[in-house]
Scaffold this motif. Structure first.
Motif, PDB file in Angstrom:
ATOM      1  N   THR A 292      -9.061   7.911 -13.033  1.00  0.00           N
ATOM      2  CA  THR A 292      -9.511   6.721 -13.756  1.00  0.00           C
ATOM      3  C   THR A 292      -8.581   6.405 -14.910  1.00  0.00           C
ATOM      4  O   THR A 292      -8.186   5.244 -15.110  1.00  0.00           O
ATOM      5  N   LYS A 293      -8.169   7.412 -15.667  1.00  0.00           N
ATOM      6  CA  LYS A 293      -7.241   7.207 -16.785  1.00  0.00           C
ATOM      7  C   LYS A 293      -5.892   6.690 -16.291  1.00  0.00           C
ATOM      8  O   LYS A 293      -5.319   5.762 -16.868  1.00  0.00           O
ATOM      9  N   TRP A 294      -5.373   7.303 -15.231  1.00  0.00           N
ATOM     10  CA  TRP A 294      -4.082   6.888 -14.703  1.00  0.00           C
ATOM     11  C   TRP A 294      -4.149   5.467 -14.166  1.00  0.00           C
ATOM     12  O   TRP A 294      -3.245   4.656 -14.406  1.00  0.00           O
ATOM     13  N   LEU A 295      -5.213   5.136 -13.459  1.00  0.00           N
ATOM     14  CA  LEU A 295      -5.363   3.806 -12.885  1.00  0.00           C
ATOM     15  C   LEU A 295      -5.436   2.745 -13.980  1.00  0.00           C
ATOM     16  O   LEU A 295      -4.848   1.672 -13.856  1.00  0.00           O
TER      17      LEU A 295
ATOM     18  N   ILE B 122       0.837  -1.200   0.000  1.00  0.00           N
ATOM     19  CA  ILE B 122       0.000   0.000   0.000  1.00  0.00           C
ATOM     20  C   ILE B 122       0.870   1.248   0.000  1.00  0.00           C
ATOM     21  O   ILE B 122       0.605   2.202  -0.740  1.00  0.00           O
ATOM     22  N   GLU B 123       1.914   1.248   0.811  1.00  0.00           N
ATOM     23  CA  GLU B 123       2.789   2.412   0.871  1.00  0.00           C
ATOM     24  C   GLU B 123       3.494   2.634  -0.467  1.00  0.00           C
ATOM     25  O   GLU B 123       3.645   3.759  -0.914  1.00  0.00           O
ATOM     26  N   ARG B 124       3.896   1.578  -1.126  1.00  0.00           N
ATOM     27  CA  ARG B 124       4.537   1.695  -2.435  1.00  0.00           C
ATOM     28  C   ARG B 124       3.556   2.255  -3.454  1.00  0.00           C
ATOM     29  O   ARG B 124       3.887   3.134  -4.246  1.00  0.00           O
ATOM     30  N   TYR B 125       2.338   1.762  -3.434  1.00  0.00           N
ATOM     31  CA  TYR B 125       1.311   2.255  -4.349  1.00  0.00           C
ATOM     32  C   TYR B 125       1.022   3.729  -4.081  1.00  0.00           C
ATOM     33  O   TYR B 125       0.948   4.537  -5.008  1.00  0.00           O
ATOM     34  N   ASN B 126       0.884   4.097  -2.803  1.00  0.00           N
ATOM     35  CA  ASN B 126       0.610   5.493  -2.455  1.00  0.00           C
ATOM     36  C   ASN B 126       1.728   6.402  -2.931  1.00  0.00           C
ATOM     37  O   ASN B 126       1.480   7.496  -3.433  1.00  0.00           O
ATOM     38  N   ARG B 127       2.979   5.964  -2.796  1.00  0.00           N
ATOM     39  CA  ARG B 127       4.109   6.762  -3.255  1.00  0.00           C
ATOM     40  C   ARG B 127       4.050   6.928  -4.777  1.00  0.00           C
ATOM     41  O   ARG B 127       4.306   8.007  -5.304  1.00  0.00           O
ATOM     42  N   THR B 128       3.700   5.870  -5.476  1.00  0.00           N
ATOM     43  CA  THR B 128       3.585   5.931  -6.929  1.00  0.00           C
ATOM     44  C   THR B 128       2.474   6.887  -7.341  1.00  0.00           C
ATOM     45  O   THR B 128       2.654   7.693  -8.260  1.00  0.00           O
ATOM     46  N   VAL B 129       1.330   6.808  -6.671  1.00  0.00           N
ATOM     47  CA  VAL B 129       0.218   7.714  -6.985  1.00  0.00           C
ATOM     48  C   VAL B 129       0.641   9.161  -6.792  1.00  0.00           C
ATOM     49  O   VAL B 129       0.409  10.005  -7.653  1.00  0.00           O
TER      50      VAL B 129
ATOM     51  N   LEU C  97      -0.616  12.440  -8.834  1.00  0.00           N
ATOM     52  CA  LEU C  97      -1.184  13.521  -8.040  1.00  0.00           C
ATOM     53  C   LEU C  97      -0.359  14.804  -8.113  1.00  0.00           C
ATOM     54  O   LEU C  97      -0.912  15.887  -8.250  1.00  0.00           O
ATOM     55  N   SER C  98       0.951  14.695  -8.064  1.00  0.00           N
ATOM     56  CA  SER C  98       1.783  15.904  -8.091  1.00  0.00           C
ATOM     57  C   SER C  98       1.989  16.450  -9.501  1.00  0.00           C
ATOM     58  O   SER C  98       2.602  17.496  -9.663  1.00  0.00           O
ATOM     59  N   GLN C  99       1.457  15.784 -10.513  1.00  0.00           N
ATOM     60  CA  GLN C  99       1.638  16.209 -11.895  1.00  0.00           C
ATOM     61  C   GLN C  99       0.524  17.121 -12.406  1.00  0.00           C
ATOM     62  O   GLN C  99       0.649  17.709 -13.466  1.00  0.00           O
ATOM     63  N   TYR C 100      -0.568  17.199 -11.690  1.00  0.00           N
ATOM     64  CA  TYR C 100      -1.740  17.911 -12.179  1.00  0.00           C
ATOM     65  C   TYR C 100      -2.253  18.935 -11.164  1.00  0.00           C
ATOM     66  O   TYR C 100      -2.094  18.757  -9.970  1.00  0.00           O
ATOM     67  N   ILE C 101      -2.902  19.962 -11.672  1.00  0.00           N
ATOM     68  CA  ILE C 101      -3.659  20.899 -10.848  1.00  0.00           C
ATOM     69  C   ILE C 101      -5.105  20.750 -11.295  1.00  0.00           C
ATOM     70  O   ILE C 101      -5.430  20.988 -12.457  1.00  0.00           O
TER      71      ILE C 101
ATOM     72  N   THR D  16      -4.035   2.919 -16.972  1.00  0.00           N
ATOM     73  CA  THR D  16      -2.668   2.773 -17.482  1.00  0.00           C
ATOM     74  C   THR D  16      -1.808   1.996 -16.489  1.00  0.00           C
ATOM     75  O   THR D  16      -1.069   1.090 -16.880  1.00  0.00           O
ATOM     76  N   TYR D  17      -1.909   2.334 -15.225  1.00  0.00           N
ATOM     77  CA  TYR D  17      -1.107   1.679 -14.185  1.00  0.00           C
ATOM     78  C   TYR D  17      -1.399   0.183 -14.136  1.00  0.00           C
ATOM     79  O   TYR D  17      -0.489  -0.632 -14.022  1.00  0.00           O
ATOM     80  N   ASN D  18      -2.648  -0.204 -14.230  1.00  0.00           N
ATOM     81  CA  ASN D  18      -3.031  -1.606 -14.097  1.00  0.00           C
ATOM     82  C   ASN D  18      -2.933  -2.400 -15.394  1.00  0.00           C
ATOM     83  O   ASN D  18      -2.860  -3.635 -15.334  1.00  0.00           O
ATOM     84  N   ASN D  19      -2.935  -1.760 -16.538  1.00  0.00           N
ATOM     85  CA  ASN D  19      -3.029  -2.500 -17.793  1.00  0.00           C
ATOM     86  C   ASN D  19      -1.895  -2.271 -18.780  1.00  0.00           C
ATOM     87  O   ASN D  19      -1.617  -3.143 -19.598  1.00  0.00           O
ATOM     88  N   GLU D  20      -1.262  -1.123 -18.753  1.00  0.00           N
ATOM     89  CA  GLU D  20      -0.301  -0.796 -19.797  1.00  0.00           C
ATOM     90  C   GLU D  20       1.137  -0.654 -19.316  1.00  0.00           C
ATOM     91  O   GLU D  20       2.043  -0.587 -20.134  1.00  0.00           O
ATOM     92  N   ARG D  21       1.348  -0.610 -18.017  1.00  0.00           N
ATOM     93  CA  ARG D  21       2.702  -0.480 -17.489  1.00  0.00           C
ATOM     94  C   ARG D  21       3.353  -1.844 -17.344  1.00  0.00           C
ATOM     95  O   ARG D  21       2.699  -2.805 -16.963  1.00  0.00           O
TER      96      ARG D  21
END
Length: 71
Positions: free
Chosen positions: A43-46, A15-22, A27-31, A48-53
């Motif tokens: 939803t878009k990021w998730l 969980i901590e690794r996932y939170n750091r990745t998020v 999260l820090s890339q967008y306003i 990509t994270y779960n299917n394309e990485r």
């Protein structure tokens, strides 16, 4: 009563690794201007994270590649 799991971060390593990745990759890339915009980007990021990485747990390939080899 608190809704968060108790214990040390080391006890929740995945969980901590996932939170750091998020935080670092999304999260820090967008306003965000609205909650809807944040939800849409999440939803878009998730997806990509779960299917394309590439996933090291399955040999450094994407889940889509894994499905193709299993078929």
């Amino acid at each position: 009563m608190c809704c968060r799991a108790t214990g040390k971060p080391q006890q929740n390593a995945y969980i901590e690794r996932y939170n750091r990745t998020v935080r670092g990759e999304w999260l820090s890339q967008y306003i965000f201007e609205t909650i809807e915009e944040a939800q849409d980007q999440a939803t878009k990021w998730l997806w990509t994270y779960n299917n394309e990485r590439p996933n090291m747990g399955i040999g450094g390939i994407t889940p889509a590649m894994k499905l193709k080899t299993a078929a």
